[in-house]
Design an enzyme around this catalytic site. Structure first.
Site, PDB file in Angstrom:
ATOM      1  N   TRP A   1      15.235  22.231  12.737  1.00 44.77           N
ATOM      2  CA  TRP A   1      14.354  20.939  13.098  1.00 44.77           C
ATOM      3  C   TRP A   1      14.702  20.060  14.198  1.00 44.77           C
ATOM      4  O   TRP A   1      13.495  19.831  14.945  1.00 44.77           O
ATOM      5  CB  TRP A   1      14.498  20.304  11.929  1.00 44.77           C
ATOM      6  CG  TRP A   1      13.260  19.155  11.557  1.00 44.77           C
ATOM      7  CD1 TRP A   1      13.304  17.794  11.823  1.00 44.77           C
ATOM      8  CD2 TRP A   1      11.909  19.394  11.578  1.00 44.77           C
ATOM      9  NE1 TRP A   1      12.216  17.057  11.602  1.00 44.77           N
ATOM     10  CE2 TRP A   1      11.256  18.041  11.557  1.00 44.77           C
ATOM     11  CE3 TRP A   1      11.171  20.711  11.529  1.00 44.77           C
ATOM     12  CZ2 TRP A   1       9.883  17.957  11.439  1.00 44.77           C
ATOM     13  CZ3 TRP A   1       9.896  20.424  11.410  1.00 44.77           C
ATOM     14  CH2 TRP A   1       9.250  19.191  11.362  1.00 44.77           C
TER      15      TRP A   1
ATOM     16  N   LYS B   1      16.254  14.077   5.515  1.00 42.58           N
ATOM     17  CA  LYS B   1      15.697  14.116   4.071  1.00 42.58           C
ATOM     18  C   LYS B   1      16.917  13.988   3.375  1.00 42.58           C
ATOM     19  O   LYS B   1      17.386  15.124   2.830  1.00 42.58           O
ATOM     20  CB  LYS B   1      14.695  14.881   3.716  1.00 42.58           C
ATOM     21  CG  LYS B   1      13.390  14.732   4.543  1.00 42.58           C
ATOM     22  CD  LYS B   1      12.537  15.950   4.382  1.00 42.58           C
ATOM     23  CE  LYS B   1      11.187  15.881   5.507  1.00 42.58           C
ATOM     24  NZ  LYS B   1      10.363  17.117   5.291  1.00 42.58           N
TER      25      LYS B   1
ATOM     26  N   GLY C   1       7.883  14.122   5.710  1.00 38.74           N
ATOM     27  CA  GLY C   1       6.553  14.678   5.464  1.00 38.74           C
ATOM     28  C   GLY C   1       6.756  16.257   5.690  1.00 38.74           C
ATOM     29  O   GLY C   1       7.695  17.089   5.877  1.00 38.74           O
TER      30      GLY C   1
ATOM     31  N   LYS D   1      12.522  15.148  -2.969  1.00 37.21           N
ATOM     32  CA  LYS D   1      11.610  16.511  -2.900  1.00 37.21           C
ATOM     33  C   LYS D   1      12.505  17.848  -2.762  1.00 37.21           C
ATOM     34  O   LYS D   1      11.940  18.905  -3.425  1.00 37.21           O
ATOM     35  CB  LYS D   1      10.492  16.455  -1.967  1.00 37.21           C
ATOM     36  CG  LYS D   1      10.990  16.415  -0.560  1.00 37.21           C
ATOM     37  CD  LYS D   1      10.740  17.753   0.131  1.00 37.21           C
ATOM     38  CE  LYS D   1      11.422  17.769   1.640  1.00 37.21           C
ATOM     39  NZ  LYS D   1      11.306  19.061   2.097  1.00 37.21           N
TER      40      LYS D   1
ATOM     41  N   ASP E   1       4.726  16.851  -0.005  1.00 36.51           N
ATOM     42  CA  ASP E   1       5.608  17.861   0.759  1.00 36.51           C
ATOM     43  C   ASP E   1       6.064  18.847  -0.257  1.00 36.51           C
ATOM     44  O   ASP E   1       7.000  19.801   0.110  1.00 36.51           O
ATOM     45  CB  ASP E   1       6.906  16.932   1.296  1.00 36.51           C
ATOM     46  CG  ASP E   1       7.738  17.899   2.191  1.00 36.51           C
ATOM     47  OD1 ASP E   1       7.078  18.906   2.831  1.00 36.51           O
ATOM     48  OD2 ASP E   1       8.635  17.341   2.883  1.00 36.51           O
TER      49      ASP E   1
ATOM     50  N   SER F   1      11.599  27.509   2.847  1.00 37.55           N
ATOM     51  CA  SER F   1      12.344  26.124   2.008  1.00 37.55           C
ATOM     52  C   SER F   1      13.700  26.598   1.765  1.00 37.55           C
ATOM     53  O   SER F   1      13.935  27.563   0.822  1.00 37.55           O
ATOM     54  CB  SER F   1      11.661  25.813   0.882  1.00 37.55           C
ATOM     55  OG  SER F   1      12.173  24.870   0.366  1.00 37.55           O
TER      56      SER F   1
ATOM     57  N   ASN G   1      15.716  24.901   0.260  1.00 37.15           N
ATOM     58  CA  ASN G   1      16.225  24.278  -1.143  1.00 37.15           C
ATOM     59  C   ASN G   1      15.498  25.362  -2.326  1.00 37.15           C
ATOM     60  O   ASN G   1      16.395  25.706  -3.071  1.00 37.15           O
ATOM     61  CB  ASN G   1      15.555  22.961  -1.233  1.00 37.15           C
ATOM     62  CG  ASN G   1      16.549  22.040  -0.342  1.00 37.15           C
ATOM     63  OD1 ASN G   1      17.493  21.450  -0.767  1.00 37.15           O
ATOM     64  ND2 ASN G   1      15.825  21.616   0.819  1.00 37.15           N
TER      65      ASN G   1
ATOM     66  N   GLU H   1      19.759  20.455   1.410  1.00 35.28           N
ATOM     67  CA  GLU H   1      20.147  19.054   1.190  1.00 35.28           C
ATOM     68  C   GLU H   1      20.079  18.607   0.101  1.00 35.28           C
ATOM     69  O   GLU H   1      20.659  17.679  -0.458  1.00 35.28           O
ATOM     70  CB  GLU H   1      19.076  18.168   2.190  1.00 35.28           C
ATOM     71  CG  GLU H   1      19.351  18.196   3.838  1.00 35.28           C
ATOM     72  CD  GLU H   1      20.327  17.435   4.180  1.00 35.28           C
ATOM     73  OE1 GLU H   1      21.332  17.058   3.415  1.00 35.28           O
ATOM     74  OE2 GLU H   1      20.643  17.356   5.347  1.00 35.28           O
TER      75      GLU H   1
END
Length: 321
Positions: free
Chosen positions: A11, A102, A131, A186, A238, A248, A250, A268
């Protein structure tokens, strides 16, 4: 605008690339000797983006902070406190800090902006950028919507207006508590979605979206935020990029867990589940999904057993408080 992005992972490298695309003067900082920094130093690109010559790459933290008016931080959320102890040794007077992670600190249950304040950053100079959106999609020109939030309305609006483009439409956040909690939570729901995928129970993602958002809304309200934030871009907005996307981390962590395998990248939501459980217990908030993820992480609970515990709970009114 002079922007330094601290952290050059997936990121962070995108944020440097994006800000250069906006016309900002950009410095990308990373730690010498780490794969993410060394590959950029050597090749000026990674598996996601290619750095134009105009982006300055450095491992000198003091240089990066000194030569920016806006400092964007994109590192592991659990490493923020220790990292800020280094950052605040630099001259940070008058600089704006934008947190682009996040998470909730696992050991304390503190939101990341709270951690920053405790480590010496002026609360009026702190903003968060959260977001939906994956770097793999953005670099292909696929747009998305995100949100900027802070403790000052003028800072929120100023940053959102400066960072907007044809690639990202920003909204002004108005509830930093809900924005930070929702963005962190999330990732926990992403883990559950992956477990459902691994168990071939994808049809349960609908109920997960509904019930997951409700328990996050209850916690946000208990913390003094607006429960409606759980239904905004920080959380429910999100879900597509977290509960369904192949990108993703996660979701992939959860899918591999259900298959008895391990995911070797940062997810995370693993630490965040513990942090949210800590807050739920402190404030007396019912968060059954989050607590099962925490139990699963702590005790290596079989996915079928965790799901059975959720289904065995007594029936309740759908919108109980």
């Amino acid at each position: 605008m002079k922007v330094s992005v601290l952290g050059c992972g997936r990121w962070g490298s995108f944020l440097a690339w994006y800000n250069y695309r906006l016309g900002n003067k950009v410095i990308s900082w990373g730690t010498e000797g780490t794969p993410s920094y060394d590959v950029l130093l050597r090749e000026r690109k990674n598996e996601y983006v290619e750095f134009p010559d105009g982006i300055t790459l450095t491992s000198d933290l003091e240089f990066a902070v000194a030569n920016a008016d806006t400092v964007i931080i994109s590192i592991s959320s659990q490493g923020l406190r220790g990292f800020l102890k280094r950052v605040t040794r630099c001259d940070i007077k008058g600089k704006t800090f934008v947190l682009c992670m996040k998470g909730i600190e696992e050991s304390t249950g503190k939101r990341l902006s709270e951690v920053a304040i405790e480590e010496g950053i002026d609360r009026d100079n702190i903003a968060v950028w959260v977001g939906p959106g994956h770097i793999q999609s953005f670099v292909k020109g696929i747009p998305n919507c995100m949100v900027i939030d802070s403790y000052r309305k003028d800072l929120t609006r100023g940053l959102a207006d400066c960072f907007k483009s044809d690639l990202i439409r920003f909204y002004y956040g108005g509830d930093i508590i809900g924005t930070e909690v929702g963005a962190a939570a999330k990732n926990v729901m992403g883990i559950v979605a992956g477990i459902l995928d691994g168990m071939n129970l994808g049809e349960l993602k609908g109920p997960l979206m509904s019930r997951g958002a409700r328990e996050v809304a209850r916690l946000t309200k208990a913390l003094g935020g607006s429960e409606f934030s759980a239904y905004g871009l920080c959380h429910l907005g999100d879900y597509e990029t977290t509960l369904f996307s192949k990108y993703s981390h996660n979701r992939m962590w959860g899918e591999l867990y259900a298959k008895g395998e391990k995911f070797d990248r940062l997810a995370e939501g693993v630490a965040t589940a513990g942090a949210l459980t800590l807050l739920a217990e402190k404030y007396g908030v019912d968060m059954p999904i989050t607590k099962q993820v925490h139990e699963l992480v702590l005790h290596n609970t079989p996915p079928k057993q965790a799901l059975a515990r959720l289904f065995d709970r007594n029936a309740k009114e759908e919108f109980y408080l």
